[in-house]
Structures are given as structure tokens and as C-alpha cells.
Design an enzyme around this catalytic site. Structure first.
Site, short mmCIF file in Angstrom:
data_model
loop_
_atom_site.label_atom_id
_atom_site.label_comp_id
_atom_site.label_asym_id
_atom_site.label_seq_id
_atom_site.Cartn_x
_atom_site.Cartn_y
_atom_site.Cartn_z
N MET A 106 0.80 -1.22 0.00
CA MET A 106 0.00 0.00 0.00
C MET A 106 0.85 1.28 0.00
O MET A 106 0.50 2.27 0.64
CB MET A 106 -0.95 0.00 1.22
CG MET A 106 -1.85 -1.20 1.28
SD MET A 106 -2.86 -1.41 -0.20
CE MET A 106 -4.02 -0.07 0.04
N HIS A 125 -3.90 -5.23 -9.28
CA HIS A 125 -4.86 -4.21 -8.88
C HIS A 125 -6.28 -4.73 -9.13
O HIS A 125 -6.54 -5.32 -10.18
CB HIS A 125 -4.60 -2.93 -9.68
CG HIS A 125 -5.50 -1.80 -9.27
ND1 HIS A 125 -5.30 -1.09 -8.11
CD2 HIS A 125 -6.62 -1.30 -9.84
CE1 HIS A 125 -6.25 -0.18 -7.99
NE2 HIS A 125 -7.06 -0.29 -9.02
N ASP A 157 5.30 1.29 -13.05
CA ASP A 157 6.10 2.43 -13.47
C ASP A 157 5.93 3.52 -12.41
O ASP A 157 5.40 3.24 -11.33
CB ASP A 157 5.74 2.89 -14.90
CG ASP A 157 4.32 3.43 -14.99
OD1 ASP A 157 3.67 3.60 -13.93
OD2 ASP A 157 3.86 3.67 -16.12
#
Ligand code: GRF
Length: 207
Positions: A106, A125, A157
Site C-alpha cells: 500500500m 490491482h 512504473d
């Protein structure tokens, strides 16, 4: 040029902040005798993370790496992220890690860190990216009234849930769904999608 496939089993690290159900699926898929690769290190920024316990149970090295709250400490000032990345970077180096898997981690890593691991760091995700990046993806999906959601495994990224997509799995959004029921339906797919995406990458089937 892709880093994978390797002429030997890949050495994998997982970073997780919480309950670690994706970690569990990955530990099952990449045990020590998997010729494609195995998980040798689990890092968490949360001392009490269930993920660390699950790693210990699987006899994999588990390390708590603090991400301290940033406060001004004068000349030697380092942000919490810098402190985390310095310690984590050393552990990754010492364990000769080839691939990092973020699984419910997180925190947002720095552009420099992510750049150093380009093509060798994945995340999962719980939405069909680029829809609903960030926190509470399942709530976002329900609020948007979409009829379908799912999960995405993607390269990391410098952005938030923005890197190139490796694979997605879709699930329906059903009438009466709550955040919890939708999250559970998606999670079931996550546990299949993440190992599958890692297999593809390690086997050199994804460029
Ligand atoms: C998963 O839904 C994952 O997609 C998201 O955080 C959740 C982590 O769950 N990034 P777990 O810790 O793997 O059980």
C-alpha cells in the site's frame, strides 16, 4: 531486451502490507522446486502484516522494513520512503532478487526505485485498469455503475497503477453487490491471474 527468460530459476521477492492472500497464491505457485522461479523473500512495511506470518509458515525469509513517518531531522534528513527503499534495496541485492511482486503493497515507490527495476516489478490491482486506479477500486466500480470489473496484473512504473498491462481477468458486477461481495469475486480471479502472469513473464512469453 527483456530480462526473462533466465537460464535458471528466478529469485522472487514479494512486497505486501496486509493479509497476504495473493502472497499465499504465489507461494503455492512458486515453491522452492519450481524450475521457473521461487519466492525467496517477503518484505512488509507493516510489522503485524499477516503476509509476514504466511511467509514464515512457508519457511520463506520474512522481513519487516519500516516506512517511518517523515519528519525533519536536519542534515541527515531522509524521508520514510528513502529509508524504506535503502533497506529494501540492500535486502533485494543481498538475496540476488530477479523479480519483485507487489501484492497488496500500500505504498508508492519512488520513480528512481521503479526505474531501477523496470521490466522486473509487477503489481496486481482489483479493477480493469486503466479504470479505477488507486484506493477502493471496487467501491469506485460500484459507484460508476459498471456491469463488469476484474483485476489487472501490470508492470509498475512511476505512476499510480499505470504501467503496461500483462493480463486481466473479468468478473460480472451483479445486482445487489456490495464492496465486499465484489471484492471477494475479484480476489478469486486475482489468485489465478497473478501466478499466471508471473509464469508468462518468467517463461519469456510476454514482451
Ligand atoms: C488485493 O485486492 C490487491 O489487488 C490489492 O490489495 C489487495 C491485497 O489483498 N492491491 P491480499 O493482501 O493479497 O489478500
Amino acid at each position: 531486451m527483456s530480462y526473462f527468460p533466465l537460464p535458471r530459476p528466478a529469485r522472487i521477492a514479494v512486497m505486501a502490507s496486509g493479509r497476504g492472500s495473493n502472497l499465499e497464491a504465489l507461494l503455492k505457485a512458486f515453491p522452492h522446486d519450481n524450475p521457473l522461479g521461487h519466492i525467496v523473500l517477503v518484505l512488509s512495511d507493516q510489522r503485524e502484516a499477516l503476509a509476514l506470518q504466511k511467509a514464515v509458515e512457508a519457511e520463506v525469509e520474512a522481513e519487516y522494513v519500516p516506512w517511518p513517518k517523515s519528519r525533519d531531522q536536519g542534515v541527515a534528513y531522509q524521508t520514510g520512503r528513502e529509508q524504506f527503499e535503502q533497506v529494501a534495496g540492500q535486502l533485494l541485492h543481498d538475496h540476488r532478487i530477479d523479480l519483485i511482486l507487489l501484492a497488496g503493497f500500500m505504498r508508492l515507490l519512488s520513480p528512481a526505485f521503479v526505474q531501477a527495476w523496470q521490466g522486473r516489478i509487477l503489481n496486481i490491482h482489483p479493477s480493469l485498469l486503466p479504470q479505477f486506479p488507486g484506493l477502493h477500486a471496487q467501491r469506485q466500480a460500484l459507484e460508476a455503475g459498471v456491469s463488469e470489473s476484474g483485476c489487472t496484473v501490470h508492470f509498475v512504473d512511476a505512476g499510480m497503477d499505470t504501467g503496461p498491462i500483462v493480463l486481466q481477468r473479468r468478473v460480472p458486477v451483479l445486482p445487489g453487490d456490495t464492496e465486499e461481495t465484489l471484492a471477494a469475486r475479484i480476489l478469486e480471479q486475482e489468485h489465478q491471474a497473478y501466478p499466471e502472469a508471473v509464469r508468462m513473464l518468467l517463461a519469456g512469453d510476454f514482451r
